[in-house]
Design a protein around this motif. Structure first.
Motif, PDB file in Angstrom:
ATOM      1  N   VAL A  33       0.864  -1.178   0.000  1.00 60.50           N
ATOM      2  CA  VAL A  33       0.000   0.000   0.000  1.00 60.50           C
ATOM      3  C   VAL A  33       0.900   1.228   0.000  1.00 60.50           C
ATOM      4  N   TYR A  34       0.505   2.227  -0.795  1.00 60.89           N
ATOM      5  CA  TYR A  34       1.342   3.412  -0.963  1.00 60.89           C
ATOM      6  C   TYR A  34       0.659   4.658  -0.413  1.00 60.89           C
ATOM      7  N   CYS A  35       1.490   5.573   0.074  1.00 69.12           N
ATOM      8  CA  CYS A  35       1.018   6.834   0.640  1.00 69.12           C
ATOM      9  C   CYS A  35       1.923   7.917   0.074  1.00 69.12           C
ATOM     10  N   ASN A  36       1.371   8.805  -0.758  1.00 69.72           N
ATOM     11  CA  ASN A  36       2.198   9.772  -1.477  1.00 69.72           C
ATOM     12  C   ASN A  36       1.737  11.201  -1.258  1.00 69.72           C
ATOM     13  N   SER A  37       2.697  12.121  -1.296  1.00 69.64           N
ATOM     14  CA  SER A  37       2.387  13.538  -1.128  1.00 69.64           C
ATOM     15  C   SER A  37       3.463  14.366  -1.819  1.00 69.64           C
ATOM     16  N   SER A  38       3.145  15.606  -2.094  1.00 72.50           N
ATOM     17  CA  SER A  38       4.147  16.543  -2.601  1.00 72.50           C
ATOM     18  C   SER A  38       4.748  17.353  -1.446  1.00 72.50           C
ATOM     19  N   SER A  39       4.241  17.118  -0.236  1.00 77.01           N
ATOM     20  CA  SER A  39       4.718  17.833   0.944  1.00 77.01           C
ATOM     21  C   SER A  39       5.705  16.990   1.732  1.00 77.01           C
ATOM     22  N   VAL A  40       6.578  17.667   2.453  1.00 79.23           N
ATOM     23  CA  VAL A  40       7.533  16.997   3.333  1.00 79.23           C
ATOM     24  C   VAL A  40       6.927  16.901   4.731  1.00 79.23           C
ATOM     25  N   PHE A  41       7.103  15.749   5.350  1.00 79.63           N
ATOM     26  CA  PHE A  41       6.552  15.535   6.690  1.00 79.63           C
ATOM     27  C   PHE A  41       7.671  15.277   7.699  1.00 79.63           C
ATOM     28  N   SER A  42       7.463  15.764   8.904  1.00 79.25           N
ATOM     29  CA  SER A  42       8.418  15.508   9.980  1.00 79.25           C
ATOM     30  C   SER A  42       8.273  14.083  10.508  1.00 79.25           C
TER      31      SER A  42
ATOM     32  N   LYS B 175      10.014  -2.858  10.796  1.00 82.47           N
ATOM     33  CA  LYS B 175       9.292  -4.122  10.599  1.00 82.47           C
ATOM     34  C   LYS B 175       8.493  -4.441  11.855  1.00 82.47           C
ATOM     35  N   LEU B 176       7.268  -4.909  11.616  1.00 82.49           N
ATOM     36  CA  LEU B 176       6.382  -5.322  12.697  1.00 82.49           C
ATOM     37  C   LEU B 176       5.810  -6.667  12.259  1.00 82.49           C
ATOM     38  N   LYS B 177       6.485  -7.741  12.678  1.00 83.86           N
ATOM     39  CA  LYS B 177       6.096  -9.106  12.273  1.00 83.86           C
ATOM     40  C   LYS B 177       6.055  -9.180  10.739  1.00 83.86           C
ATOM     41  N   ARG B 178       4.898  -9.360  10.137  1.00 79.21           N
ATOM     42  CA  ARG B 178       4.817  -9.518   8.674  1.00 79.21           C
ATOM     43  C   ARG B 178       4.628  -8.186   7.946  1.00 79.21           C
ATOM     44  N   LEU B 179       4.628  -7.094   8.691  1.00 78.39           N
ATOM     45  CA  LEU B 179       4.427  -5.771   8.101  1.00 78.39           C
ATOM     46  C   LEU B 179       5.759  -5.028   8.032  1.00 78.39           C
ATOM     47  N   THR B 180       6.048  -4.447   6.867  1.00 77.76           N
ATOM     48  CA  THR B 180       7.260  -3.655   6.682  1.00 77.76           C
ATOM     49  C   THR B 180       6.859  -2.259   6.228  1.00 77.76           C
ATOM     50  N   PHE B 181       7.344  -1.254   6.945  1.00 80.37           N
ATOM     51  CA  PHE B 181       7.019   0.128   6.668  1.00 80.37           C
ATOM     52  C   PHE B 181       8.279   0.846   6.197  1.00 80.37           C
ATOM     53  N   GLN B 182       8.122   1.674   5.180  1.00 83.87           N
ATOM     54  CA  GLN B 182       9.265   2.439   4.685  1.00 83.87           C
ATOM     55  C   GLN B 182       8.880   3.903   4.526  1.00 83.87           C
ATOM     56  N   PHE B 183       9.764   4.778   4.939  1.00 83.25           N
ATOM     57  CA  PHE B 183       9.593   6.218   4.768  1.00 83.25           C
ATOM     58  C   PHE B 183      10.513   6.635   3.636  1.00 83.25           C
ATOM     59  N   GLY B 184      10.008   7.382   2.664  1.00 80.91           N
ATOM     60  CA  GLY B 184      10.814   7.796   1.522  1.00 80.91           C
ATOM     61  C   GLY B 184      12.000   8.658   1.932  1.00 80.91           C
ATOM     62  N   ASP B 185      13.040   8.629   1.112  1.00 80.87           N
ATOM     63  CA  ASP B 185      14.254   9.401   1.418  1.00 80.87           C
ATOM     64  C   ASP B 185      13.954  10.887   1.614  1.00 80.87           C
ATOM     65  N   ALA B 186      13.036  11.416   0.814  1.00 75.84           N
ATOM     66  CA  ALA B 186      12.700  12.836   0.885  1.00 75.84           C
ATOM     67  C   ALA B 186      11.591  13.120   1.902  1.00 75.84           C
ATOM     68  N   ARG B 187      11.136  12.108   2.595  1.00 77.89           N
ATOM     69  CA  ARG B 187      10.079  12.205   3.620  1.00 77.89           C
ATOM     70  C   ARG B 187       8.769  12.758   3.047  1.00 77.89           C
ATOM     71  N   LYS B 188       8.477  12.368   1.781  1.00 79.93           N
ATOM     72  CA  LYS B 188       7.214  12.781   1.167  1.00 79.93           C
ATOM     73  C   LYS B 188       6.289  11.599   0.937  1.00 79.93           C
ATOM     74  N   ASP B 189       6.811  10.375   1.074  1.00 77.85           N
ATOM     75  CA  ASP B 189       5.984   9.229   0.772  1.00 77.85           C
ATOM     76  C   ASP B 189       6.363   8.065   1.670  1.00 77.85           C
ATOM     77  N   SER B 190       5.476   7.075   1.678  1.00 73.94           N
ATOM     78  CA  SER B 190       5.705   5.913   2.530  1.00 73.94           C
ATOM     79  C   SER B 190       5.000   4.715   1.920  1.00 73.94           C
ATOM     80  N   SER B 191       5.432   3.543   2.313  1.00 76.51           N
ATOM     81  CA  SER B 191       4.767   2.323   1.852  1.00 76.51           C
ATOM     82  C   SER B 191       4.636   1.345   3.004  1.00 76.51           C
ATOM     83  N   LEU B 192       3.629   0.510   2.876  1.00 78.53           N
ATOM     84  CA  LEU B 192       3.366  -0.558   3.842  1.00 78.53           C
ATOM     85  C   LEU B 192       3.293  -1.857   3.051  1.00 78.53           C
ATOM     86  N   HIS B 193       4.147  -2.785   3.377  1.00 81.75           N
ATOM     87  CA  HIS B 193       4.171  -4.084   2.696  1.00 81.75           C
ATOM     88  C   HIS B 193       3.769  -5.158   3.694  1.00 81.75           C
TER      89      HIS B 193
END
Lengths: 116, 110
Positions: free
Chosen positions: B21-30, B57-75
């Motif tokens: 699942v993807y989460c995208n924005s043009s804004s930077v988040f803290s 990582k949380l058991k079978r869930l892997t979360f990633q924050f984009g390098d530019a802190r504008k997007d994230s994914s949940l696998h």
């Protein structure tokens, strides 16, 4: 097991009536949020408080909505007069924030409001 | 217009499959958070990420924050029926109020 509590859980009212929703945040938390969730708009922030002072209520229709924290254990959201478009689930959440650090929000179970 | 766009909006898969699942924005988040919400309940926090490029990582869930802190994914690996729910991302600017994405409704069929 500390939880955010909200009352009532369900409310059905007629257009024009006043509605008051209550929230008891988790003891020790200094930040309280009110959100509204609908299918169309998703989860929207209405207002939030830190140390009982309102920090932002820009998401709230000012003419009919008001939010207060009379004390640290009670937050209220009032709608007067209510309209059918206010039908939604209203969530309260609380958290503890200190300085420029991220913090966790703990949500209550919500109040499902239906205005006919 | 949503500050945070989530995709897909709906996902129906069989037990055992993987998904992202993807989460995208043009804004930077803290900071950025992921929540799961079940019917009739409030969202429950799964994870908070604050550093660009961070992976948690949380058991079978892997979360990633984009390098530019504008997007994230949940696998989710090997999804189970208990993973069914509405997944919400929420971003904060300057560690203040959170902006929520529109959500991804996941259904995992047994």
């Amino acid at each position: 097991d500390a939880r955010v509590t909200q009352t009532p859980r369900h409310k059905v009212t007629e257009m024009g009536q006043e509605v008051t929703m209550r929230c008891q945040p988790i003891l020790g938390h200094n930040t309280v949020f009110w959100y509204r969730q609908t299918m169309m708009q998703g989860l929207e922030l209405l207002a939030y408080f830190r140390n009982r002072a309102p920090l932002d209520d820009s998401g709230m229709p000012k003419d009919r909505f008001s939010a207060e924290m009379p004390d640290a254990t009670l937050a209220t959201l009032k709608i007067q007069p209510s309209e059918p478009r206010d039908s939604a689930v209203y969530f309260c959440a609380s958290g503890y924030q200190a300085g420029d650090h991220s913090y966790e929000q703990y949500f209550g179970p919500g109040t499902r409001l239906t205005v006919t | 217009t949503q500050l945070l766009e989530q995709s897909p909006q709906f996902l129906s898969i069989q037990e055992g499959e993987n998904l992202t699942v993807y989460c995208n924005s043009s804004s930077v988040f803290s900071s950025l958070q992921w929540y799961r919400q079940e019917p009739g309940e409030g969202p429950v926090l799964l994870v908070t990420v604050v550093t660009g490029g961070e992976v948690k990582k949380l058991k079978r869930l892997t979360f990633q924050f984009g390098d530019a802190r504008k997007d994230s994914s949940l696998h989710i690996t090997a999804a189970q029926p208990g993973d069914t729910g509405l997944y919400l991302c929420a971003g904060a600017r300057n560690f203040n109020k959170f902006y929520f994405g529109s959500g991804t409704k996941l259904n995992v069929k047994p």
